[in-house]
Structures are given as C-alpha cells and as structure tokens.
Design a protein around this motif. Sequence first.
Motif, short mmCIF file in Angstrom:
data_model
loop_
_atom_site.label_atom_id
_atom_site.label_comp_id
_atom_site.label_asym_id
_atom_site.label_seq_id
_atom_site.Cartn_x
_atom_site.Cartn_y
_atom_site.Cartn_z
N GLU A 70 59.31 54.39 41.87
CA GLU A 70 58.83 53.43 42.87
C GLU A 70 57.71 52.57 42.30
O GLU A 70 57.66 51.36 42.54
CB GLU A 70 58.34 54.16 44.12
CG GLU A 70 57.90 53.23 45.22
CD GLU A 70 57.39 53.96 46.45
OE1 GLU A 70 57.09 53.26 47.45
OE2 GLU A 70 57.27 55.20 46.44
N GLU A 71 56.84 53.18 41.52
CA GLU A 71 55.75 52.44 40.90
C GLU A 71 56.28 51.36 39.96
O GLU A 71 55.83 50.21 39.99
CB GLU A 71 54.86 53.41 40.12
CG GLU A 71 53.73 52.76 39.39
CD GLU A 71 52.98 53.76 38.55
OE1 GLU A 71 52.38 53.33 37.56
OE2 GLU A 71 52.98 54.96 38.87
N ARG A 92 47.72 59.32 42.80
CA ARG A 92 47.68 59.89 41.45
C ARG A 92 46.27 60.04 40.94
O ARG A 92 46.03 60.62 39.90
CB ARG A 92 48.43 58.97 40.47
CG ARG A 92 49.89 59.25 40.44
CD ARG A 92 50.63 58.59 39.33
NE ARG A 92 49.84 58.16 38.20
CZ ARG A 92 50.06 57.06 37.52
NH1 ARG A 92 51.04 56.26 37.86
NH2 ARG A 92 49.31 56.75 36.48
N GLY A 93 45.31 59.50 41.68
CA GLY A 93 43.92 59.60 41.25
C GLY A 93 43.52 58.54 40.24
O GLY A 93 42.53 58.70 39.54
N VAL A 94 44.30 57.47 40.17
CA VAL A 94 44.02 56.39 39.22
C VAL A 94 43.31 55.27 39.97
O VAL A 94 43.75 54.84 41.03
CB VAL A 94 45.33 55.85 38.61
CG1 VAL A 94 45.07 54.68 37.69
CG2 VAL A 94 46.05 56.95 37.87
N LYS A 95 42.20 54.82 39.41
CA LYS A 95 41.50 53.69 40.02
C LYS A 95 42.19 52.41 39.59
O LYS A 95 42.48 52.21 38.42
CB LYS A 95 40.04 53.67 39.58
CG LYS A 95 39.25 54.83 40.11
CD LYS A 95 37.81 54.72 39.73
CE LYS A 95 37.04 55.90 40.30
NZ LYS A 95 35.64 55.85 39.98
N THR A 96 42.46 51.55 40.55
CA THR A 96 43.12 50.29 40.23
C THR A 96 42.08 49.22 39.92
O THR A 96 40.95 49.28 40.36
CB THR A 96 44.01 49.82 41.39
OG1 THR A 96 43.21 49.73 42.56
CG2 THR A 96 45.16 50.78 41.61
N GLN A 111 48.12 52.29 46.94
CA GLN A 111 48.26 53.58 47.61
C GLN A 111 48.87 54.61 46.66
O GLN A 111 48.41 55.75 46.60
CB GLN A 111 49.13 53.46 48.86
CG GLN A 111 48.46 52.74 50.00
CD GLN A 111 49.41 52.48 51.16
OE1 GLN A 111 50.63 52.50 50.99
NE2 GLN A 111 48.86 52.22 52.32
N LEU A 112 49.90 54.19 45.93
CA LEU A 112 50.53 55.10 44.96
C LEU A 112 49.54 55.51 43.88
O LEU A 112 49.48 56.67 43.48
CB LEU A 112 51.74 54.43 44.32
CG LEU A 112 53.00 54.32 45.16
CD1 LEU A 112 54.05 53.49 44.42
CD2 LEU A 112 53.55 55.69 45.49
#
Length: 125
Positions: A58-59, A103-107, A98-99
């Motif tokens: 999806e990502e 995952r704990g990733v900062k965008t 949101q995805l």
Amino acid sequence: MDLFHIVSEDRIKKAYQDGEFDNLPGLGKPLQLEDLSGIPEELRMAYKLLKNAGYTQEEGQLRQEMMTIEGLLKKCDDSTEKESLQKKLNEKLLRFNQLMSKRGVKTNSAIFKNYEHKVQKKIKY
C-alpha cells in the motif's frame, strides 16, 4: 567440499547432539512458507528485504499515485481541475503519513510545503 563447509557441518552436528535445536519455536509444526509465485524470481529477494523492513504494498502504491498526481498538477492549466488534483494529493499524503507513523517513521515536513504555502496565503489576506 571446502574447509568452510566441513567446519559448518561439524558445528551443526555438534549442536544437534547437544540438544540446542530441541526448544526452537515451531518445533514439529509445518513451515509456513510465503507464496511468492506472483513475484518474478529476480525480484523476490528485494521483495523479502522490503517486506522485512516494514514496507508495504500500500505504501508503494501511495507513493506511485502521489508522483502521478504531482506530475498531473505540473501539467494542468485548469484551476478547477488543479484544485481537485491538489485535494486528492493531500488525501494521499495524509494516508501515507498515517502509514509511516504506524511504522514509527517520521515523515518529512517538506511534503506539506505546498499546502503550507496555501494556508499562509489565506492567512495573510
């Protein structure tokens, strides 16, 4: 057989005799293999690496859609259509963020740069 192979086999036999394999999770249960038949053989390793790293299909699809919409925005002359495309892009960006947060990733905040400029214009006037 080379020396490395012989040493490896000896260590495995010794570990087996010492009972180091007796308490492994899933012992006596069938392996749950993934069906990778739909993925070309030369891409399977890359697919497994991405999947194990937490990347989802999806990502990847959202990234592709965002790139397509951004390309359409650059070529679009109609203001109504541009507004509609920008709205779709913002929705995709929101879902993508949101995805990433799951995952704990900062965008990167630069993603919303275009949206931020629009808000600033409205506030100034």
